[in-house]
Design a protein around this motif. Structure first.
Motif, PDB file in Angstrom:
ATOM      1  N   GLY A   9       9.523  45.605  93.653  1.00  0.00           N
ATOM      2  CA  GLY A   9       9.231  46.853  92.945  1.00  0.00           C
ATOM      3  C   GLY A   9       7.737  46.992  92.723  1.00  0.00           C
ATOM      4  O   GLY A   9       6.930  46.519  93.532  1.00  0.00           O
ATOM      5  N   VAL A  11       5.683  45.569  90.648  1.00  0.00           N
ATOM      6  CA  VAL A  11       4.944  44.310  90.527  1.00  0.00           C
ATOM      7  C   VAL A  11       5.089  43.456  91.784  1.00  0.00           C
ATOM      8  O   VAL A  11       4.114  42.942  92.333  1.00  0.00           O
ATOM      9  N   LEU A  29      11.532  39.781  99.100  1.00  0.00           N
ATOM     10  CA  LEU A  29      12.982  39.983  99.145  1.00  0.00           C
ATOM     11  C   LEU A  29      13.406  40.959  98.055  1.00  0.00           C
ATOM     12  O   LEU A  29      12.867  40.931  96.955  1.00  0.00           O
ATOM     13  N   ASP A  30      14.367  41.810  98.420  1.00  0.00           N
ATOM     14  CA  ASP A  30      14.974  42.653  97.381  1.00  0.00           C
ATOM     15  C   ASP A  30      16.461  42.797  97.685  1.00  0.00           C
ATOM     16  O   ASP A  30      16.865  42.731  98.852  1.00  0.00           O
ATOM     17  N   ALA A  83       9.981  38.496  90.382  1.00  0.00           N
ATOM     18  CA  ALA A  83       9.354  39.755  89.924  1.00  0.00           C
ATOM     19  C   ALA A  83      10.419  40.840  89.814  1.00  0.00           C
ATOM     20  O   ALA A  83      10.186  41.998  90.138  1.00  0.00           O
ATOM     21  N   GLY A  85      13.336  43.187  87.726  1.00  0.00           N
ATOM     22  CA  GLY A  85      13.269  43.974  86.501  1.00  0.00           C
ATOM     23  C   GLY A  85      13.882  43.235  85.310  1.00  0.00           C
ATOM     24  O   GLY A  85      14.796  42.424  85.470  1.00  0.00           O
ATOM     25  N   THR A  86      13.337  43.532  84.121  1.00  0.00           N
ATOM     26  CA  THR A  86      13.908  43.000  82.875  1.00  0.00           C
ATOM     27  C   THR A  86      14.086  44.179  81.916  1.00  0.00           C
ATOM     28  O   THR A  86      13.390  44.280  80.902  1.00  0.00           O
ATOM     29  N   SER A 120       7.929  38.191  86.032  1.00  0.00           N
ATOM     30  CA  SER A 120       8.528  39.256  85.216  1.00  0.00           C
ATOM     31  C   SER A 120       8.194  39.004  83.748  1.00  0.00           C
ATOM     32  O   SER A 120       7.911  37.875  83.350  1.00  0.00           O
ATOM     33  N   GLU A 154       2.335  39.086  84.428  1.00  0.00           N
ATOM     34  CA  GLU A 154       1.476  40.020  85.154  1.00  0.00           C
ATOM     35  C   GLU A 154       0.940  41.080  84.192  1.00  0.00           C
ATOM     36  O   GLU A 154       1.670  41.576  83.349  1.00  0.00           O
ATOM     37  N   ARG A 336       9.833  56.307  84.207  1.00  0.00           N
ATOM     38  CA  ARG A 336      10.532  55.559  83.164  1.00  0.00           C
ATOM     39  C   ARG A 336       9.889  55.850  81.796  1.00  0.00           C
ATOM     40  O   ARG A 336       8.682  55.724  81.638  1.00  0.00           O
TER      41      ARG A 336
HETATM   42  N1  LIG Z   1       5.576  48.019  86.323  1.00  0.00           N
HETATM   43  C1  LIG Z   1       4.509  47.433  85.777  1.00  0.00           C
HETATM   44  O1  LIG Z   1       3.439  48.023  85.663  1.00  0.00           O
HETATM   45  C2  LIG Z   1       4.581  46.013  85.286  1.00  0.00           C
HETATM   46  C3  LIG Z   1       3.403  45.328  84.985  1.00  0.00           C
HETATM   47  C4  LIG Z   1       3.466  44.004  84.521  1.00  0.00           C
HETATM   48  C5  LIG Z   1       4.709  43.391  84.367  1.00  0.00           C
HETATM   49  N2  LIG Z   1       5.842  44.073  84.663  1.00  0.00           N
HETATM   50  C6  LIG Z   1       7.130  43.370  84.559  1.00  0.00           C
HETATM   51  O2  LIG Z   1       7.484  42.938  85.885  1.00  0.00           O
HETATM   52  C7  LIG Z   1       8.903  42.992  86.076  1.00  0.00           C
HETATM   53  C8  LIG Z   1       9.218  43.910  87.250  1.00  0.00           C
HETATM   54  O3  LIG Z   1       8.813  45.224  86.925  1.00  0.00           O
HETATM   55  P1  LIG Z   1       8.743  46.379  88.025  1.00  0.00           P
HETATM   56  O4  LIG Z   1       8.163  47.573  87.365  1.00  0.00           O
HETATM   57  O5  LIG Z   1       8.127  45.862  89.270  1.00  0.00           O
HETATM   58  O6  LIG Z   1      10.318  46.631  88.266  1.00  0.00           O
HETATM   59  P2  LIG Z   1      11.007  47.469  89.436  1.00  0.00           P
HETATM   60  O7  LIG Z   1      12.249  48.013  88.838  1.00  0.00           O
HETATM   61  O8  LIG Z   1      10.033  48.396  90.066  1.00  0.00           O
HETATM   62  O9  LIG Z   1      11.371  46.366  90.532  1.00  0.00           O
HETATM   63  C9  LIG Z   1      12.278  45.340  90.335  1.00  0.00           C
HETATM   64  C10 LIG Z   1      12.976  45.047  91.665  1.00  0.00           C
HETATM   65  O10 LIG Z   1      13.808  43.898  91.519  1.00  0.00           O
HETATM   66  C11 LIG Z   1      14.938  44.068  92.360  1.00  0.00           C
HETATM   67  N3  LIG Z   1      15.992  43.134  91.972  1.00  0.00           N
HETATM   68  C12 LIG Z   1      16.839  43.181  90.906  1.00  0.00           C
HETATM   69  N4  LIG Z   1      17.646  42.106  90.900  1.00  0.00           N
HETATM   70  C13 LIG Z   1      17.298  41.342  91.967  1.00  0.00           C
HETATM   71  C14 LIG Z   1      17.765  40.101  92.475  1.00  0.00           C
HETATM   72  N5  LIG Z   1      18.712  39.420  91.859  1.00  0.00           N
HETATM   73  N6  LIG Z   1      17.182  39.621  93.593  1.00  0.00           N
HETATM   74  C15 LIG Z   1      16.209  40.298  94.210  1.00  0.00           C
HETATM   75  N7  LIG Z   1      15.724  41.473  93.781  1.00  0.00           N
HETATM   76  C16 LIG Z   1      16.260  41.999  92.665  1.00  0.00           C
HETATM   77  C17 LIG Z   1      15.283  45.528  92.172  1.00  0.00           C
HETATM   78  O11 LIG Z   1      16.097  46.010  93.222  1.00  0.00           O
HETATM   79  C18 LIG Z   1      13.894  46.173  92.138  1.00  0.00           C
HETATM   80  O12 LIG Z   1      13.477  46.603  93.416  1.00  0.00           O
HETATM   81  C19 LIG Z   1       9.462  43.464  84.724  1.00  0.00           C
HETATM   82  O13 LIG Z   1       9.786  42.337  83.960  1.00  0.00           O
HETATM   83  C20 LIG Z   1       8.301  44.209  84.093  1.00  0.00           C
HETATM   84  O14 LIG Z   1       8.366  44.216  82.687  1.00  0.00           O
HETATM   85  C21 LIG Z   1       5.816  45.361  85.136  1.00  0.00           C
END
Ligand SMILES: NC(=O)c1ccc[n+]([C@@H]2O[C@H](COP(=O)([O-])OP(=O)(O)OC[C@H]3O[C@@H](n4cnc5c(N)ncnc54)[C@H](O)[C@@H]3O)[C@@H](O)[C@H]2O)c1
Ligand SMILES: O=c1ccn([C@@H]2O[C@H](COP(=O)(O)OP(=O)(O)O[C@H]3O[C@H](CO)[C@@H](O)[C@H](O)[C@H]3O)[C@@H](O)[C@H]2O)c(=O)[nH]1
Length: 454
Positions: A9, A11, A29-30, A83, A85-86, A120, A154, A336
């Motif tokens: 995603g 990150v 991987l996703d 990395a 989602g949480t 994450s 991150e 979001r």
């Molecule tokens: N978005 C930001 O700016 C940001 C910055 C710093 C930290 N974070 C943290 O980083 C983490 C990820 O955030 P994001 O915005 O990139 O989320 P996102 O929703 O964009 O991406 C998460 C990805 O993980 C995949 N996924 C879920 N379960 C999985 C599994 N079991 N195996 C493989 N892939 C799987 C999902 O399909 C999705 O593509 C969160 O904990 C968030 O709080 C986000």
């Protein structure tokens, strides 16, 4: 190094592409095969400035690969990043389902020594759960493979993610394993060549550092929003106050902008999760509770101003409000917790129609709005427009919701001609009230009285 990034995603994809760009071989991987298919076809599933060129360059060089195959992903790596989602659970806690599922998938397959890195945002103690989950899977398989779990939160911001990752202020590494720490230092060496940026600490402190940073930034925003509301009734201008205090180096100029409340995928959920942690440990964070309450109230601020301008909610029925900007901040398509969603639902509940324009977030907004309103209400009440000027066509008022660059300097005379109700509601204090009023429009900002007396 050989790196696997689990979760592709905002990150995971940015981090993976940046690690590849300095010469590592990164396999992303996703579980979402749509995302992986797009990436393998050379398309980028999210909008992040510069990401398309970065991904294309490294994919072409064979350093950045994409897969849905966990067997391949676990076999590939010396270091595996989590990395995923949480998202917030119903009680506000961080939902660790994806993290623990990924940990299980690693434990089910690992055959050689690995460093597992949690990128994450996760509550304190999660690294222990990840370690236990992997160990339990190894035990089931009768395997004894050494591994370490490291916390490496991150801090990138959407819209500036590549710059933030490539030139970080700091790199936090929480580790209690010397081999893992050495590998993390090696991996991050190219990102701190001019001075040491890596801050080493224990795992729990690293996990808490991430929440502390976001809570502090959210505090500044809520503080300014609350002060803006006071400034407004006192006849002061929060923009002058902002500059007056931000020039003190002990305060600094960043994250002092009053607005429509913080949104996005991080601050709202991370503040909630930290509050839940504090409640679980009977160590309440009274300040943070207030910060969240102030933010909830601030999301209603623009609707309240629009309603008062037209003479109350009842008078809004049948009005059309144009929105400039839908994404939670500029330079991203991320919707979001976007304040625009709150404003749209309030306007529709009052019987308004909405005409909205966003440079990149329209598709994501359409998906979310259809999800919350249903196809029929969406088609009846919301029009997503192709340009900013199309959105103000036949509108009674304009609400500036996201401070995209292209909205900074509009032709106010033309706006005065277009808007029936001749009013601008500036949710980001983007405009000079004097310029707006010179054009014959009423200006309503956040914490800027004197310009918005009806
Ligand atoms: N978005 C930001 O700016 C940001 C910055 C710093 C930290 N974070 C943290 O980083 C983490 C990820 O955030 P994001 O915005 O990139 O989320 P996102 O929703 O964009 O991406 C998460 C990805 O993980 C995949 N996924 C879920 N379960 C999985 C599994 N079991 N195996 C493989 N892939 C799987 C999902 O399909 C999705 O593509 C969160 O904990 C968030 O709080 C986000
Ligand atoms: O002075 C300000 C600054 C920001 N905001 C709002 O705050 C929210 C978050 O903005 P920003 O922090 O720029 O975006 P994010 O991409 O959510 O990044 C935050 O959340 C990430 C995920 O945890 C962290 O990694 C980053 O360091 C942290 O800045 C947005 O709604 C902004 O409009 C304000 O209202 N006033």
């Amino acid at each position: 190094m050989k790196i696997t990034m689990i979760g592709t995603g905002y990150v995971g994809l940015v981090s993976g592409a940046c690690f590849a760009d300095v010469g590592n071989t990164v396999l992303c991987l996703d579980v979402d095969s749509r995302k992986i298919d797009m990436l393998n076809a050379g398309e980028i599933p999210i909008h992040e400035p510069g990401l398309d060129t970065l991904v294309a360059r490294n994919a072409a060089a064979g350093r950045l690969l994409f897969t849905t195959d966990y067997n391949r992903a676990v076999a590939h790596a010396d270091i595996i990043f989590l990395a995923v989602g949480t998202p917030p659970d119903e009680d506000g806690s961080a939902d660790l389902r994806h993290i623990l599922a990924a940990a299980r998938s690693i434990g089910e397959r690992m055959e050689k020594q690995l460093v597992v890195v949690d990128k994450s945002t996760v509550p304190v103690g999660t690294a222990d759960s990840v370690r236990d989950t992997i160990a339990a899977e190894l035990k089931k398989r009768g395997k004894n493979v050494p591994f370490a779990v490291v916390s490496n939160p991150e801090f990138l911001k959407e819209g500036a993610a590549i710059e933030d990752f490539m030139r970080p202020d700091r790199i936090v590494v929480g580790s209690d394993d010397a081999h893992a720490t050495k590998m993390m230092r090696q991996l991050y060496a190219p990102f701190g060549r001019n001075h040491e940026k890596l801050i080493e600490m224990d795992v729990r402190s690293a996990e808490l550092t991430k929440y502390a940073a976001n809570a502090m930034l959210a505090t500044r925003i809520s503080f300014m929003n609350e002060l803006a509301n006071l400034a407004e009734v006192l006849g002061a201008d929060i923009e002058s106050v902002r500059m007056g205090i931000g020039s003190d180096p002990r305060i600094g100029p960043h994250f002092l902008y009053a607005g429509m409340g913080y949104g996005g995928s991080c601050f709202p959920k991370d503040v909630k999760a930290l509050l839940k942690t504090s409640r679980d440990h009977k160590q309440s964070l009274k300040l943070l509770e207030a910060i969240e309450n102030v933010n909830e109230a601030q999301k209603n601020i623009l609707f309240g101003k629009i309603s008062r301008h037209f003479g109350g909610d009842a008078a809004l029925r049948g009005k059309t409000v144009a929105l400039w900007g839908l994404s939670f901040k500029p330079n991203t398509d991320d919707m979001r917790e976007a304040p625009s969603l709150v404003l749209i639902s309030q306007l529709l509940a009052a019987g308004c129609k909405v005409r909205a324009y966003d440079p990149v977030a329209s598709n994501e907004a359409r998906r979310q709005l259809i999800g919350s309103l249903g196809e029929e209400a969406f088609a009846r009440d919301v029009t997503l427009c192709d340009s900013a000027w199309d959105a103000v066509e036949d509108a009674d008022a304009l609400a500036l919701v996201t401070e995209w660059k292209e909205f900074r300097s509009p032709d106010f005379e033309r706006l005065a001609g277009a808007l029936r109700g001749r009013a601008i509601f500036d949710g980001r204090n983007l405009y000079d009230p004097a310029l707006v009023m010179e054009a014959g429009l009423t200006y309503h900002g956040i914490g800027r009285p004197g310009h918005n007396r009806e």
